[in-house]
Design an enzyme around this catalytic site. Structure first.
Site, mmCIF file in Angstrom:
data_model
loop_
_atom_site.group_PDB
_atom_site.id
_atom_site.type_symbol
_atom_site.label_atom_id
_atom_site.label_comp_id
_atom_site.label_asym_id
_atom_site.label_seq_id
_atom_site.Cartn_x
_atom_site.Cartn_y
_atom_site.Cartn_z
ATOM 1 N N GLY A 1 69.002 20.366 1.948
ATOM 2 C CA GLY A 1 69.776 19.421 1.968
ATOM 3 C C GLY A 1 70.615 19.862 2.004
ATOM 4 C CB ALA A 2 72.861 22.248 3.411
ATOM 5 C CG ASN A 3 71.830 16.680 5.343
ATOM 6 O OD1 ASN A 3 71.576 16.420 4.907
ATOM 7 N ND2 ASN A 3 72.480 14.501 5.142
ATOM 8 N N GLY B 1 74.207 19.517 -2.171
ATOM 9 C CA GLY B 1 74.225 20.397 -1.455
ATOM 10 C C GLY B 1 75.425 20.407 0.056
ATOM 11 C CB SER C 1 68.082 16.337 -13.062
ATOM 12 O OG SER C 1 67.965 15.255 -13.961
ATOM 13 C CE1 TYR D 1 64.831 13.608 -8.523
ATOM 14 C CE2 TYR D 1 65.966 13.531 -11.157
ATOM 15 C CZ TYR D 1 66.061 14.279 -9.888
ATOM 16 O OH TYR D 1 67.361 14.700 -9.588
HETATM 17 N N1 LIG Z 1 73.364 13.652 -8.020
HETATM 18 C C1 LIG Z 1 72.978 13.693 -9.352
HETATM 19 O O1 LIG Z 1 73.871 13.294 -10.375
HETATM 20 C C2 LIG Z 1 72.070 14.889 -9.657
HETATM 21 C C3 LIG Z 1 71.708 14.555 -10.999
HETATM 22 C C4 LIG Z 1 71.079 15.458 -11.720
HETATM 23 C C5 LIG Z 1 70.831 16.648 -10.642
HETATM 24 N N2 LIG Z 1 70.770 16.187 -9.289
HETATM 25 C C6 LIG Z 1 69.781 17.227 -8.517
HETATM 26 O O2 LIG Z 1 70.667 18.043 -7.355
HETATM 27 C C7 LIG Z 1 70.371 17.961 -5.504
HETATM 28 C C8 LIG Z 1 71.075 17.624 -5.174
HETATM 29 O O3 LIG Z 1 71.216 15.399 -5.178
HETATM 30 P P1 LIG Z 1 72.769 15.183 -4.925
HETATM 31 O O4 LIG Z 1 73.274 13.993 -5.644
HETATM 32 O O5 LIG Z 1 73.289 16.021 -4.126
HETATM 33 O O6 LIG Z 1 71.537 14.265 -3.524
HETATM 34 P P2 LIG Z 1 71.546 13.684 -2.099
HETATM 35 O O7 LIG Z 1 72.922 13.360 -1.928
HETATM 36 O O8 LIG Z 1 70.548 12.656 -2.231
HETATM 37 O O9 LIG Z 1 70.982 14.646 -1.858
HETATM 38 C C9 LIG Z 1 69.699 14.645 -1.087
HETATM 39 C C10 LIG Z 1 69.845 15.587 0.445
HETATM 40 O O10 LIG Z 1 68.533 16.133 -0.352
HETATM 41 C C11 LIG Z 1 67.388 15.653 1.460
HETATM 42 N N3 LIG Z 1 66.353 15.988 1.656
HETATM 43 C C12 LIG Z 1 65.412 14.718 0.546
HETATM 44 N N4 LIG Z 1 64.121 14.656 1.323
HETATM 45 C C13 LIG Z 1 64.187 16.060 1.910
HETATM 46 C C14 LIG Z 1 62.853 16.502 2.685
HETATM 47 N N5 LIG Z 1 61.442 15.864 2.764
HETATM 48 N N6 LIG Z 1 63.431 17.281 3.323
HETATM 49 C C15 LIG Z 1 64.431 18.124 3.698
HETATM 50 N N7 LIG Z 1 65.878 17.451 2.921
HETATM 51 C C16 LIG Z 1 65.273 16.331 2.299
HETATM 52 C C17 LIG Z 1 68.201 14.564 1.817
HETATM 53 O O11 LIG Z 1 68.658 14.556 3.204
HETATM 54 P P3 LIG Z 1 68.895 13.037 4.437
HETATM 55 O O12 LIG Z 1 70.051 13.144 4.375
HETATM 56 O O13 LIG Z 1 67.649 13.559 5.559
HETATM 57 O O14 LIG Z 1 67.987 12.286 2.739
HETATM 58 C C18 LIG Z 1 69.689 14.652 1.669
HETATM 59 O O15 LIG Z 1 70.998 16.163 2.082
HETATM 60 C C19 LIG Z 1 68.555 17.221 -6.020
HETATM 61 O O16 LIG Z 1 68.027 18.610 -5.954
HETATM 62 C C20 LIG Z 1 68.932 16.459 -7.254
HETATM 63 O O17 LIG Z 1 67.716 15.951 -7.431
HETATM 64 C C21 LIG Z 1 71.384 15.361 -8.866
#
Ligand SMILES: NC(=O)c1ccc[n+]([C@@H]2O[C@H](COP(=O)([O-])OP(=O)(O)OC[C@H]3O[C@@H](n4cnc5c(N)ncnc54)[C@H](OP(=O)(O)O)[C@@H]3O)[C@@H](O)[C@H]2O)c1
Length: 181
Positions: free
Chosen positions: A10-12, A16, A141, A175
């Site tokens: 999910g580095a896009n 990530g 998280s 989740y």
């Molecule tokens: N942001 C926060 O406040 C927060 C807080 C606590 C924990 N986290 C954790 O940190 C991590 C990143 O969070 P983020 O907020 O940066 O999330 P994000 O911007 O929504 O990014 C999620 C990434 O996961 C990818 N993804 C989802 N389902 C997938 C699949 N089946 N196969 C491959 N890739 C998949 C998405 O790809 P697409 O672009 O194709 O959808 C996207 O690149 C997650 O594990 C999240 O639970 C985040």
């Protein structure tokens, strides 16, 4: 540092992508493990430019599908000698979604956030063992704090659709449970 290789799922976008920029800036070879190559290509171009590092590779993987994970790992092992860091960052969390099953008939949150990363880790153990300082990281998280309440438990009996039509489903709860798992 140029010889070190990090895989980030999910580095896009989000955390990530930010991590990919940091690692690429420090000279790592970065593998962006993403499910949608079309939208991820733009992020790859941006990371290469921002970090001034051409060793940023985009490889397809859907973390909710065992078939896709197996295919990714085979391609990775054929192309790269070792992996120093594996970061399980991709996660499923769709507010309001109904109970969904993955292609392997596992609840989608657990398939993506738990079982997929577990399988990928197992399949990449050989390249990880070739590193002199291998790391496997999961994006956690702070919601796991709920699990310090001893009454909170993972509902293992409903991970394959057993009660999908008879029990109420709340993605947030799934989740939280997946992050604890
Ligand atoms: N942001 C926060 O406040 C927060 C807080 C606590 C924990 N986290 C954790 O940190 C991590 C990143 O969070 P983020 O907020 O940066 O999330 P994000 O911007 O929504 O990014 C999620 C990434 O996961 C990818 N993804 C989802 N389902 C997938 C699949 N089946 N196969 C491959 N890739 C998949 C998405 O790809 P697409 O672009 O194709 O959808 C996207 O690149 C997650 O594990 C999240 O639970 C985040």
């Amino acid at each position: 540092m140029h010889e070190r290789c990090v895989i980030i799922t999910g580095a896009n976008s989000g955390i990530g992508k930010a991590a990919a920029i940091q690692f690429a800036s420090k000279g790592y070879t970065v593998i962006m493990a993403c499910r949608n190559l079309e939208i991820s290509k733009t992020a790859q171009t941006e990371i290469i430019k921002t970090a001034n590092n051409r060793n940023v590779h985009l490889m397809e993987v859907d973390m909710s599908s065992f078939h896709s994970i197996r295919s990714f790992c085979t391609h990775f092992i054929n192309k790269f000698e070792k992996a120093d860091i594996l970061i399980h960052n991709a996660a499923y969390f769709n507010h309001g979604e109904k109970y969904q099953l993955s292609p392997d008939q596992i609840e989608l949150t657990f398939a993506t956030n738990v079982f997929g990363p577990f399988l990928m880790t197992a399949l990449l153990l050989d390249p990880l063992k070739k590193s002199d300082d291998a790391r496997i990281l999961f994006a956690g998280s702070n919601i796991i704090k709920h699990f310090f309440n001893e009454k909170t438990e993972i509902h293992f009996d409903n991970l394959q659709g057993e009660y999908k039509d008879s029990r109420s489903h709340w993605v947030y709860k799934m989740y939280c449970q997946s992050k604890m798992a």
